[in-house]
Design an enzyme around this catalytic site. Structure first.
Site, mmCIF file in Angstrom:
data_model
loop_
_atom_site.group_PDB
_atom_site.id
_atom_site.type_symbol
_atom_site.label_atom_id
_atom_site.label_comp_id
_atom_site.label_asym_id
_atom_site.label_seq_id
_atom_site.Cartn_x
_atom_site.Cartn_y
_atom_site.Cartn_z
ATOM 1 N N ILE A 151 5.067 6.317 5.629
ATOM 2 C CA ILE A 151 4.130 6.989 6.533
ATOM 3 C C ILE A 151 3.324 5.986 7.364
ATOM 4 C CG2 ILE A 151 2.060 8.479 6.604
ATOM 5 C CD1 ILE A 151 4.802 9.867 5.914
ATOM 6 N N VAL A 191 5.825 14.719 8.082
ATOM 7 C CA VAL A 191 7.109 14.298 8.653
ATOM 8 C C VAL A 191 8.194 14.229 7.586
ATOM 9 C CG1 VAL A 191 6.169 12.964 10.565
ATOM 10 C CG2 VAL A 191 6.418 11.893 8.315
ATOM 11 N N LYS A 249 -1.471 21.287 2.926
ATOM 12 C CA LYS A 249 -0.339 20.397 2.686
ATOM 13 C C LYS A 249 0.291 20.685 1.314
ATOM 14 C CE LYS A 249 2.443 16.942 2.418
ATOM 15 N NZ LYS A 249 3.540 16.517 3.234
ATOM 16 N N GLY A 279 13.834 16.761 -5.898
ATOM 17 C CA GLY A 279 13.370 15.382 -6.012
ATOM 18 C C GLY A 279 12.412 15.010 -4.905
ATOM 19 N N CYS A 329 7.356 14.330 -2.751
ATOM 20 C CA CYS A 329 6.487 15.411 -2.252
ATOM 21 C C CYS A 329 6.663 16.689 -3.073
ATOM 22 C CB CYS A 329 6.786 15.703 -0.787
ATOM 23 S SG CYS A 329 6.238 14.398 0.305
HETATM 24 N N1 LIG Z 1 7.304 9.541 2.598
HETATM 25 C C1 LIG Z 1 7.185 10.769 3.060
HETATM 26 O O1 LIG Z 1 8.146 11.384 3.497
HETATM 27 C C2 LIG Z 1 5.842 11.454 3.060
HETATM 28 C C3 LIG Z 1 5.704 12.618 3.816
HETATM 29 C C4 LIG Z 1 4.463 13.225 3.859
HETATM 30 C C5 LIG Z 1 3.414 12.685 3.142
HETATM 31 N N2 LIG Z 1 3.574 11.578 2.390
HETATM 32 C C6 LIG Z 1 2.431 11.041 1.654
HETATM 33 O O2 LIG Z 1 1.976 9.854 2.313
HETATM 34 C C7 LIG Z 1 1.426 8.958 1.350
HETATM 35 C C8 LIG Z 1 2.120 7.613 1.471
HETATM 36 O O3 LIG Z 1 3.468 7.809 1.139
HETATM 37 P P1 LIG Z 1 4.595 6.762 1.527
HETATM 38 O O4 LIG Z 1 5.893 7.455 1.325
HETATM 39 O O5 LIG Z 1 4.291 6.127 2.844
HETATM 40 O O6 LIG Z 1 4.384 5.666 0.364
HETATM 41 P P2 LIG Z 1 5.098 4.246 0.239
HETATM 42 O O7 LIG Z 1 5.164 3.952 -1.208
HETATM 43 O O8 LIG Z 1 6.326 4.209 1.065
HETATM 44 O O9 LIG Z 1 4.067 3.231 0.921
HETATM 45 C C9 LIG Z 1 2.765 3.073 0.492
HETATM 46 C C10 LIG Z 1 2.340 1.628 0.753
HETATM 47 O O10 LIG Z 1 0.956 1.528 0.391
HETATM 48 C C11 LIG Z 1 0.767 0.210 -0.155
HETATM 49 N N3 LIG Z 1 -0.517 0.196 -0.855
HETATM 50 C C12 LIG Z 1 -0.821 0.597 -2.108
HETATM 51 N N4 LIG Z 1 -2.129 0.447 -2.342
HETATM 52 C C13 LIG Z 1 -2.687 -0.070 -1.230
HETATM 53 C C14 LIG Z 1 -4.006 -0.449 -0.857
HETATM 54 N N5 LIG Z 1 -5.031 -0.303 -1.679
HETATM 55 N N6 LIG Z 1 -4.186 -0.961 0.374
HETATM 56 C C15 LIG Z 1 -3.155 -1.120 1.235
HETATM 57 N N7 LIG Z 1 -1.886 -0.776 0.935
HETATM 58 C C16 LIG Z 1 -1.659 -0.257 -0.277
HETATM 59 C C17 LIG Z 1 2.006 -0.026 -0.985
HETATM 60 O O11 LIG Z 1 2.196 -1.406 -1.222
HETATM 61 C C18 LIG Z 1 3.085 0.594 -0.076
HETATM 62 O O12 LIG Z 1 3.681 -0.372 0.784
HETATM 63 C C19 LIG Z 1 1.597 9.633 -0.012
HETATM 64 O O13 LIG Z 1 0.446 10.349 -0.333
HETATM 65 C C20 LIG Z 1 2.740 10.607 0.239
HETATM 66 O O14 LIG Z 1 2.711 11.703 -0.650
HETATM 67 C C21 LIG Z 1 4.774 10.930 2.354
#
Ligand SMILES: NC(=O)c1ccc[n+]([C@@H]2O[C@H](COP(=O)([O-])OP(=O)(O)OC[C@H]3O[C@@H](n4cnc5c(N)ncnc54)[C@H](O)[C@@H]3O)[C@@H](O)[C@H]2O)c1
Length: 433
Positions: free
Chosen positions: A29, A169, A220, A271, A274
């Site tokens: 994201i 997304v 959400k 899986g 989300c």
């Molecule tokens: N991936 C998706 O399709 C999706 C879709 C909608 C919502 N989300 C939500 O978005 C959020 C992020 O998901 P994602 O898939 O991007 O996760 P991700 O694991 O791909 O990335 C998260 C990043 O955050 C970093 N991180 C952890 N702690 C941190 C901190 N204190 N400061 C800075 N960086 C830090 C990690 O190292 C990692 O690179 C989650 O809540 C997820 O549920 C994800």
């Protein structure tokens, strides 16, 4: 743009365009969001606790698989509009997009959101905006983040703008959906909602709906819960139809001809980070009043075991057999293994004495039992499971396959089914009693 009626009395003079954005969390994201804002005129500092992610990004390289993202990141990094760091710095806007997983007891692990919020406190200045994009349990902004932000000494309602804007997304289409999807912005007050709406307006072409922070959090969670509950209904139907000797896919197709019916599709389980996770955030808060949500989660979680039992039923015994699994990610055409139900199936299979596993997945380069020899996996085996409907598998030729094939996605073509004849099995379809 839409907003609800109650929010129209906002003091518009507080709304000004922001220039520098600090985005915490550069994953699926945060990274595309950073690139999108950077390509729309903002100066972006991406912050991640993972040094590899930071170093790669500063070289213009990405650490996730996502169409078109590599080119966009390369461009904005070379134009010095996006750079990365392990520590935050002063900015006009802070966006938090860190993980929100569940722990073994199914409770939300909010340590990432908590620590990211604490990390930005020393860098806040009057007039700054703080946005939580991570999917979070209801009340996270108001009850977890706001008390931490208050330690900055600023009055949250006078000096800062704070909101939740959940991301919706889908991986594989992130750059398109970031722009085209409708977006919800839930501020701690009207000024916050409007300020954040104007920020996203720089690239969002969908509607932006304004509400309060907790409603946005709940929206959400309920979007994903709605889908999870409906998939569990389809899975329950699949199990019943197998016992009755009929085909659940036919039931669904014909029932869905009704103008007000939309039964979802069954499968090997649910899986991803989300759908398999978010409903638990509601259950955790209201354990006594979330019976349907919990049961749906449990029903979907049992599907890998159901597939496993079907395999045993087909082969009699799995001991000393060779089993091929086509696809191990949690959904088609991506490399994401998080919460993949097929991996749970693989773990169940691994416990069988003397079993040999051959896993085939064009999107995964490292995992135990992986093989690139597809022909061997299709012919030198006792059983094949179509676990994930990667588009590449539609080109597989089953003409030489003489062993049972269990399709968990209703994916194989009519031609392949005919070639397989009695060796073709489908989740949700029973043999006549
Ligand atoms: N991936 C998706 O399709 C999706 C879709 C909608 C919502 N989300 C939500 O978005 C959020 C992020 O998901 P994602 O898939 O991007 O996760 P991700 O694991 O791909 O990335 C998260 C990043 O955050 C970093 N991180 C952890 N702690 C941190 C901190 N204190 N400061 C800075 N960086 C830090 C990690 O190292 C990692 O690179 C989650 O809540 C997820 O549920 C994800």
């Amino acid at each position: 743009m839409n907003s609800n009626e109650g929010q129209k009395s906002v003091k518009i003079e507080r709304v000004t365009m922001s220039k520098k954005i600090c985005i915490l969390g550069l994953g699926y994201i945060g990274m595309p969001t950073a690139a999108m804002f950077a390509s729309n005129g903002y100066e972006i500092v991406g912050v991640d606790v993972n040094e590899t992610v930071v170093n790669q990004l500063n070289k213009g390289e990405i650490t996730i698989e996502e169409p078109y993202l590599g080119d966009l990141v390369k461009q904005v990094v070379s134009e010095k509009r996006l750079r990365a760091s392990v520590t935050p710095e002063e900015a006009d806007v802070f966006i938090i997009a860190v993980p929100t997983p569940i722990m073994d007891d199914k409770s939300a692990d909010m340590t990432y959101v908590e620590s990211a919020t604490r990390m930005i406190v020393p860098y806040l200045k009057k007039g700054d905006t703080i946005i939580l994009e991570s999917t979070s349990p209801p009340g996270t902004v108001e009850k977890l983040m706001c008390p931490i932000l208050e330690t900055s000494g600023f009055d949250l309602h006078e000096d800062l703008y704070v909101a939740h804007s959940p991301e919706r997304v889908i991986p594989g289409k992130i750059l398109i959906e970031l722009v085209e999807n409708n977006r919800i912005v839930g501020g701690i007050n009207e000024a916050s909602s409007r300020k954040v709406m104007h920020l996203y307006e720089s690239f969002v072409k969908g509607e932006i709906y304004l509400t309060d922070a907790t409603t946005a959090e709940m929206c959400k969670l309920m979007e994903n819960t709605f889908r999870d509950v409906n998939i569990s209904l389809a899975n329950e139907l699949a199990i019943i139809c197998e016992q009755m000797g009929i085909n659940a896919w036919d039931v669904i197709e014909f029932a869905n001809k009704h103008p007000r019916v939309f039964i979802h599709q069954p499968g090997p389980g649910v899986g991803g980070h989300c759908l398999a996770v978010d409903p638990w955030f509601i259950v955790e808060k209201f354990p006594e009043d979330t019976k349907i949500i919990r049961l749906a989660r449990e029903t979907n979680d049992l599907m890998p075991m159901h597939v496993f039992k079907r395999l045993k039923g087909i082969l009699g015994t799995l001991r000393n057999k060779t089993v091929t699994v086509l696809g191990i990610t949690y959904k088609p055409d991506i490399d994401d293994l998080r919460e993949s139900p097929i991996l749970q199936l693989v773990e169940l299979l691994e416990e069988i004495e003397g079993i040999t596993l051959k896993l085939v997945d064009p999107y995964v380069s490292e995992y135990r039992h992986l093989t690139e020899d597809v022909q061997d996996a299709l012919t030198d085996t006792d059983m094949i499971i179509l676990g994930v409907n990667h588009h590449e598998f539609s080109e597989l030729d089953f003409a030489d396959v003489k062993v049972p094939v269990l399709d968990t996605r209703n994916f194989l073509s009519k031609e392949s089914r005919e070639q397989l004849g009695d060796n073709y099995y489908l989740i949700g379809k029973g043999r006549q009693l």
